[in-house]
Motif scaffolding. Structure first.
Motif, PDB file in Angstrom:
ATOM      1  N   THR A 268      -0.059  13.483   6.635  1.00 58.26           N
ATOM      2  CA  THR A 268       0.154  14.565   7.712  1.00 58.26           C
ATOM      3  C   THR A 268      -1.166  14.003   8.362  1.00 58.26           C
ATOM      4  OG1 THR A 268       1.075  16.357   6.006  1.00 58.26           O
ATOM      5  CG2 THR A 268      -1.196  17.337   7.548  1.00 58.26           C
ATOM      6  N   PHE A 269      -2.482  13.918   7.413  1.00 58.62           N
ATOM      7  CA  PHE A 269      -3.456  12.938   8.039  1.00 58.62           C
ATOM      8  C   PHE A 269      -3.598  11.995   8.976  1.00 58.62           C
ATOM      9  CE2 PHE A 269      -6.832   9.941   7.770  1.00 58.62           C
ATOM     10  CZ  PHE A 269      -8.151  10.401   8.571  1.00 58.62           C
ATOM     11  N   ILE A 270      -2.390  11.617   8.948  1.00 61.08           N
ATOM     12  CA  ILE A 270      -2.455  10.067  10.026  1.00 61.08           C
ATOM     13  C   ILE A 270      -1.653  10.979  11.492  1.00 61.08           C
ATOM     14  CG2 ILE A 270      -0.988   8.041  10.122  1.00 61.08           C
ATOM     15  CD1 ILE A 270      -0.949   7.468   7.321  1.00 61.08           C
ATOM     16  N   VAL A 271      -0.434  11.607  11.225  1.00 58.87           N
ATOM     17  CA  VAL A 271      -0.150  11.814  11.933  1.00 58.87           C
ATOM     18  C   VAL A 271      -0.880  13.027  12.689  1.00 58.87           C
ATOM     19  CG1 VAL A 271       2.023  13.708  12.652  1.00 58.87           C
ATOM     20  CG2 VAL A 271       2.422  12.246  11.136  1.00 58.87           C
ATOM     21  N   LEU A 272      -1.716  13.640  12.336  1.00 59.87           N
ATOM     22  CA  LEU A 272      -2.584  14.835  13.038  1.00 59.87           C
ATOM     23  C   LEU A 272      -4.179  13.871  13.919  1.00 59.87           C
ATOM     24  CD1 LEU A 272      -3.375  17.693  10.634  1.00 59.87           C
ATOM     25  CD2 LEU A 272      -1.631  17.331  12.401  1.00 59.87           C
TER      26      LEU A 272
ATOM     27  N   ALA B 213       2.636  12.701   1.354  1.00 61.33           N
ATOM     28  CA  ALA B 213       2.927  13.819   2.353  1.00 61.33           C
ATOM     29  C   ALA B 213       0.850  14.306   3.237  1.00 61.33           C
ATOM     30  CB  ALA B 213       3.471  15.154   2.076  1.00 61.33           C
ATOM     31  N   ARG B 214       0.294  14.203   1.971  1.00 63.88           N
ATOM     32  CA  ARG B 214      -0.808  14.776   2.732  1.00 63.88           C
ATOM     33  C   ARG B 214      -1.272  13.459   3.469  1.00 63.88           C
ATOM     34  NH1 ARG B 214      -2.323  16.080  -2.921  1.00 63.88           N
ATOM     35  NH2 ARG B 214      -1.745  18.849  -3.177  1.00 63.88           N
ATOM     36  N   VAL B 215      -1.160  12.420   2.399  1.00 60.62           N
ATOM     37  CA  VAL B 215      -1.697  11.078   4.006  1.00 60.62           C
ATOM     38  C   VAL B 215      -0.970  10.826   5.110  1.00 60.62           C
ATOM     39  CG1 VAL B 215      -1.344   8.436   4.118  1.00 60.62           C
ATOM     40  CG2 VAL B 215      -2.030   9.728   1.768  1.00 60.62           C
TER      41      VAL B 215
ATOM     42  N   VAL C 257       1.034  -0.754   0.092  1.00 58.96           N
ATOM     43  CA  VAL C 257       0.483   0.281  -0.127  1.00 58.96           C
ATOM     44  C   VAL C 257       0.832   0.812   0.401  1.00 58.96           C
ATOM     45  CG1 VAL C 257      -1.920   1.652   1.569  1.00 58.96           C
ATOM     46  CG2 VAL C 257      -1.996  -1.187   1.252  1.00 58.96           C
ATOM     47  N   VAL C 258       2.389   1.228   0.978  1.00 58.46           N
ATOM     48  CA  VAL C 258       2.965   2.754   1.306  1.00 58.46           C
ATOM     49  C   VAL C 258       3.557   2.780  -0.638  1.00 58.46           C
ATOM     50  CG1 VAL C 258       4.993   3.313   1.708  1.00 58.46           C
ATOM     51  CG2 VAL C 258       2.527   2.257   3.196  1.00 58.46           C
ATOM     52  N   PHE C 259       3.671   1.593  -1.305  1.00 58.96           N
ATOM     53  CA  PHE C 259       4.877   1.686  -2.320  1.00 58.96           C
ATOM     54  C   PHE C 259       3.550   2.285  -3.239  1.00 58.96           C
ATOM     55  CE2 PHE C 259       5.200  -0.608  -6.364  1.00 58.96           C
ATOM     56  CZ  PHE C 259       6.500  -0.036  -6.442  1.00 58.96           C
ATOM     57  N   LEU C 260       2.244   1.850  -3.432  1.00 64.46           N
ATOM     58  CA  LEU C 260       1.289   2.216  -4.227  1.00 64.46           C
ATOM     59  C   LEU C 260       1.485   3.900  -3.884  1.00 64.46           C
ATOM     60  CD1 LEU C 260      -1.151  -0.682  -4.709  1.00 64.46           C
ATOM     61  CD2 LEU C 260       0.563  -0.200  -6.542  1.00 64.46           C
ATOM     62  N   LEU C 261       1.710   3.621  -3.123  1.00 63.27           N
ATOM     63  CA  LEU C 261       0.766   5.511  -2.856  1.00 63.27           C
ATOM     64  C   LEU C 261       1.704   6.301  -3.069  1.00 63.27           C
ATOM     65  CD1 LEU C 261      -0.765   7.864  -1.028  1.00 63.27           C
ATOM     66  CD2 LEU C 261       0.288   6.703   0.755  1.00 63.27           C
TER      67      LEU C 261
END
Length: 183
Positions: free
Chosen positions: A179-183, A175-177, A162-166
């Motif tokens: 940011t969402f996870i960190v927040l 980076a947006r994903v 999944v990370v590879f595909l992202l």
């Protein structure tokens, strides 16, 4: 010798463009610290092996990370070309050393990714089992170890894919994903 050829920084051709800003890089760092450092690896190490010595380990790690940040700040200010440590090494030490540095960075990312994926896989398995009663067969819960009866850590493998595909979609989207996870 051609293996040690070098170029001046203004001769380095790069097709990379700067896509990440200050907050993107800061949140990637925070995500890496929280995701890999606190919740996955150091908590298990402190509970099982380190005890109070983990505090000294955190202090030494903070110093090393601070020095690394200063080194990369120096790289980016003295060498205004995209390409990370590879480009800098290419211009200062030559092509063969830069090639070794690039492979070292890939190895570093591979080992770190495997460790984080394995840690988060364990958390996901525990969460699913405790909250939903879902339990994977033992064969799919760890790395290949015939004595333990495991063949693949399925959730870790899926996470890496999944990370590879992202990342193939784009670094800004990744980076947006993050940011969402960190927040």
């Amino acid at each position: 010798m051609e293996l040690f050829r070098r170029k001046k920084y203004y001769q380095v051709e790069t097709k990379l463009k700067r896509s990440l800003g200050f907050w993107d890089l800061t949140l990637i760092g925070v995500g890496g610290i929280i995701g890999a450092g606190i919740f996955v690896i150091t908590g298990q190490a402190a509970a099982s092996y380190a005890g109070p010595g983990i505090i000294l380990s955190f202090i030494l790690s903070a110093i090393a990370i601070g020095i690394t940040a200063l080194v990369y700040a120096e790289f980016s200010s003295s060498f205004p070309v995209s390409g990370s440590a590879y480009s800098y090494t290419y211009t200062t030490l030559g092509e063969i050393i830069a090639w070794l540095v690039a492979w070292n960075i890939l190895l570093e990312y591979g080992v770190a990714t495997a460790a984080v994926a394995t840690g988060w896989s364990g958390y996901l398995r525990t969460f699913l089992e405790n909250n939903f009663g879902f339990k994977l067969p033992k064969e799919f819960t760890g790395a290949l170890d015939l004595s333990q009866g495991t063949f693949i850590d399925l959730f870790a493998f899926i996470g890496v894919i999944v990370v590879f595909l992202l990342l193939t979609i784009g670094i800004k989207e990744s980076a947006r994903v993050n940011t969402f996870i960190v927040l």
